[in-house]
Scaffold this motif. Structure first.
Motif, PDB file in Angstrom:
ATOM      1  N   THR A   4       0.832  -1.202   0.000  1.00 17.78           N
ATOM      2  CA  THR A   4       0.000   0.000   0.000  1.00 17.78           C
ATOM      3  C   THR A   4       0.868   1.255   0.000  1.00 17.78           C
ATOM      4  O   THR A   4       0.593   2.221  -0.712  1.00 17.78           O
ATOM      5  N   LEU A   5       1.934   1.237   0.780  1.00 20.78           N
ATOM      6  CA  LEU A   5       2.849   2.379   0.795  1.00 20.78           C
ATOM      7  C   LEU A   5       3.544   2.540  -0.545  1.00 20.78           C
ATOM      8  O   LEU A   5       3.817   3.654  -0.986  1.00 20.78           O
ATOM      9  N   SER A   6       3.819   1.411  -1.208  1.00 17.39           N
ATOM     10  CA  SER A   6       4.452   1.472  -2.522  1.00 17.39           C
ATOM     11  C   SER A   6       3.540   2.175  -3.522  1.00 17.39           C
ATOM     12  O   SER A   6       3.995   2.982  -4.337  1.00 17.39           O
ATOM     13  N   LEU A   7       2.237   1.899  -3.453  1.00 14.41           N
ATOM     14  CA  LEU A   7       1.279   2.572  -4.328  1.00 14.41           C
ATOM     15  C   LEU A   7       1.202   4.058  -4.006  1.00 14.41           C
ATOM     16  O   LEU A   7       1.030   4.893  -4.898  1.00 14.41           O
ATOM     17  N   PHE A   8       1.359   4.385  -2.718  1.00 13.05           N
ATOM     18  CA  PHE A   8       1.228   5.785  -2.296  1.00 13.05           C
ATOM     19  C   PHE A   8       2.288   6.674  -2.933  1.00 13.05           C
ATOM     20  O   PHE A   8       2.128   7.887  -2.998  1.00 13.05           O
ATOM     21  N   GLN A   9       3.370   6.063  -3.415  1.00 13.02           N
ATOM     22  CA  GLN A   9       4.414   6.841  -4.095  1.00 13.02           C
ATOM     23  C   GLN A   9       3.841   7.591  -5.293  1.00 13.02           C
ATOM     24  O   GLN A   9       4.276   8.694  -5.620  1.00 13.02           O
ATOM     25  N   LEU A  10       2.850   6.992  -5.959  1.00 13.98           N
ATOM     26  CA  LEU A  10       2.227   7.642  -7.121  1.00 13.98           C
ATOM     27  C   LEU A  10       1.396   8.852  -6.723  1.00 13.98           C
ATOM     28  O   LEU A  10       0.998   9.636  -7.577  1.00 13.98           O
ATOM     29  N   CYS A  11       1.092   8.983  -5.417  1.00  8.18           N
ATOM     30  CA  CYS A  11       0.264  10.093  -4.946  1.00  8.18           C
ATOM     31  C   CYS A  11       1.069  11.359  -4.693  1.00  8.18           C
ATOM     32  O   CYS A  11       0.489  12.420  -4.446  1.00  8.18           O
ATOM     33  N   ASP A  12       2.373  11.259  -4.723  1.00  5.52           N
ATOM     34  CA  ASP A  12       3.238  12.406  -4.476  1.00  5.52           C
ATOM     35  C   ASP A  12       2.999  13.463  -5.547  1.00  5.52           C
ATOM     36  O   ASP A  12       3.093  13.178  -6.748  1.00  5.52           O
ATOM     37  N   SER A  13       2.690  14.688  -5.124  1.00 12.71           N
ATOM     38  CA  SER A  13       2.423  15.765  -6.089  1.00 12.71           C
ATOM     39  C   SER A  13       3.653  16.086  -6.928  1.00 12.71           C
ATOM     40  O   SER A  13       3.548  16.740  -7.967  1.00 12.71           O
ATOM     41  N   ASN A  14       4.827  15.634  -6.476  1.00  9.95           N
ATOM     42  CA  ASN A  14       6.057  15.840  -7.244  1.00  9.95           C
ATOM     43  C   ASN A  14       6.339  14.697  -8.216  1.00  9.95           C
ATOM     44  O   ASN A  14       7.338  14.740  -8.938  1.00  9.95           O
ATOM     45  N   PHE A  15       5.484  13.671  -8.234  1.00 10.71           N
ATOM     46  CA  PHE A  15       5.666  12.577  -9.174  1.00 10.71           C
ATOM     47  C   PHE A  15       5.557  13.151 -10.591  1.00 10.71           C
ATOM     48  O   PHE A  15       4.550  13.784 -10.936  1.00 10.71           O
ATOM     49  N   PRO A  16       6.569  12.959 -11.418  1.00 17.62           N
ATOM     50  CA  PRO A  16       6.679  13.706 -12.686  1.00 17.62           C
ATOM     51  C   PRO A  16       5.777  13.221 -13.821  1.00 17.62           C
ATOM     52  O   PRO A  16       6.228  12.716 -14.832  1.00 17.62           O
ATOM     53  N   THR A  17       4.464  13.436 -13.653  1.00 24.57           N
ATOM     54  CA  THR A  17       3.526  13.076 -14.721  1.00 24.57           C
ATOM     55  C   THR A  17       3.119  14.284 -15.547  1.00 24.57           C
ATOM     56  O   THR A  17       2.502  14.136 -16.604  1.00 24.57           O
ATOM     57  N   GLY A  18       3.436  15.494 -15.058  1.00 29.40           N
ATOM     58  CA  GLY A  18       3.016  16.714 -15.739  1.00 29.40           C
ATOM     59  C   GLY A  18       1.729  17.286 -15.194  1.00 29.40           C
ATOM     60  O   GLY A  18       1.188  18.253 -15.747  1.00 29.40           O
ATOM     61  N   ALA A  19       1.198  16.731 -14.084  1.00 32.30           N
ATOM     62  CA  ALA A  19      -0.063  17.215 -13.521  1.00 32.30           C
ATOM     63  C   ALA A  19       0.031  18.674 -13.092  1.00 32.30           C
ATOM     64  O   ALA A  19      -0.973  19.395 -13.086  1.00 32.30           O
ATOM     65  N   GLY A  95      -4.209  16.513 -22.555  1.00 27.98           N
ATOM     66  CA  GLY A  95      -3.413  16.554 -21.338  1.00 27.98           C
ATOM     67  C   GLY A  95      -3.485  15.246 -20.562  1.00 27.98           C
ATOM     68  O   GLY A  95      -2.463  14.753 -20.069  1.00 27.98           O
ATOM     69  N   SER A  96      -4.674  14.673 -20.463  1.00 24.00           N
ATOM     70  CA  SER A  96      -4.842  13.390 -19.765  1.00 24.00           C
ATOM     71  C   SER A  96      -4.059  12.292 -20.467  1.00 24.00           C
ATOM     72  O   SER A  96      -3.442  11.436 -19.818  1.00 24.00           O
ATOM     73  N   ALA A  97      -4.078  12.310 -21.786  1.00 19.94           N
ATOM     74  CA  ALA A  97      -3.345  11.292 -22.549  1.00 19.94           C
ATOM     75  C   ALA A  97      -1.843  11.427 -22.327  1.00 19.94           C
ATOM     76  O   ALA A  97      -1.134  10.426 -22.145  1.00 19.94           O
ATOM     77  N   ARG A  98      -1.349  12.669 -22.317  1.00 16.13           N
ATOM     78  CA  ARG A  98       0.083  12.871 -22.085  1.00 16.13           C
ATOM     79  C   ARG A  98       0.483  12.435 -20.678  1.00 16.13           C
ATOM     80  O   ARG A  98       1.538  11.813 -20.469  1.00 16.13           O
ATOM     81  N   MET A  99      -0.360  12.755 -19.706  1.00 12.30           N
ATOM     82  CA  MET A  99      -0.088  12.344 -18.337  1.00 12.30           C
ATOM     83  C   MET A  99      -0.107  10.824 -18.213  1.00 12.30           C
ATOM     84  O   MET A  99       0.726  10.239 -17.512  1.00 12.30           O
TER      85      MET A  99
END
Length: 227
Positions: A4-19, A95-99
């Protein structure tokens, strides 16, 4: 390692998806003067969560998780197409597709899940469009995180990114932003309950006002976000 903590890594606002480059129509409301402080932004965020996110990305994530459980890959590719074509605003759609494409590239290197490799290959081959909700769900399922928790974490990641964008754009203070995220915990739980009670027939039933604001963003004279 806690999955669960491993998945939470994707929740970081700094995760570089372009959001950080997308406001999903918020900037239109800011320039119209409808959103200008903590109270008005919180109201917009509540509407966005319950009137758009629940019926689009949220429901798509739920349906993708069920399709993964049933090993029904064709259903996932169908949902990828539906969530893209039902997004009427060009900037938001692109934008969603690029992310999604960016997220699947990074997630594949982190988790080495075969489904991510396949999705990435389909996106590169123009067979699929790419969507962050689908990628996030694939990771959650691969890590064996329960569906409700995966949905909750995805909604949280989206809301957290929008709050950080509002902190820059309105602007709001960082403390105010953290207060809003804390306050929205109950709203996120309520949104997950709503999603689990929806049927696929309700997919794409979103607020016209939010869609129009996303379309209007293309015509703003001055802007700091791509959508």
């Amino acid at each position: 390692m806690d999955k669960t903590l491993s998945l939470f890594q994707l929740c970081d606002s700094n995760f570089p998806t372009g959001a950080f480059s997308h406001s999903f129509g918020l900037e239109s409301y800011i320039q119209d003067g409808a959103v200008y402080d903590e109270v008005t932004f919180s109201k917009w965020l509540e509407v966005y969560l319950h009137e758009q996110l629940v019926y689009s990305d949220g429901l798509a994530a739920s349906l993708v998780y069920e399709a993964l459980e049933a090993n029904n890959l064709e259903k996932i590719w169908e949902l990828d197409r539906k969530i893209t074509v039902q997004n009427l605003a060009r900037e938001t759609r692109e934008g969603s597709a690029r992310m999604g494409e960016r997220m699947v590239t990074i997630a594949e290197t982190l988790y080495e899940a075969p489904i991510l490799t396949l999705y990435k290959k389909r996106i590169k081959g123009k067979q699929s469009f790419g969507n962050p909700a689908i990628v996030f769900t694939m990771v959650g399922h691969f890590l064996q995180v329960p569906k409700e928790t995966t949905l909750l974490y995805y909604l949280y990641s989206t809301i957290a990114s929008l709050v950080q964008n509002a902190v820059r754009a309105i602007p709001l203070g960082q403390t105010v932003g953290q207060k809003i995220i804390y306050t929205f915990q109950s709203e996120l739980t309520r949104a997950v309950k709503s999603i689990t009670n929806l049927s696929e027939d309700e997919f794409g039933i979103v607020s016209p006002g939010l869609e129009l604001s996303q379309m209007q963003h293309e015509r703003l004279n001055i802007r700091i976000f791509m959508s």
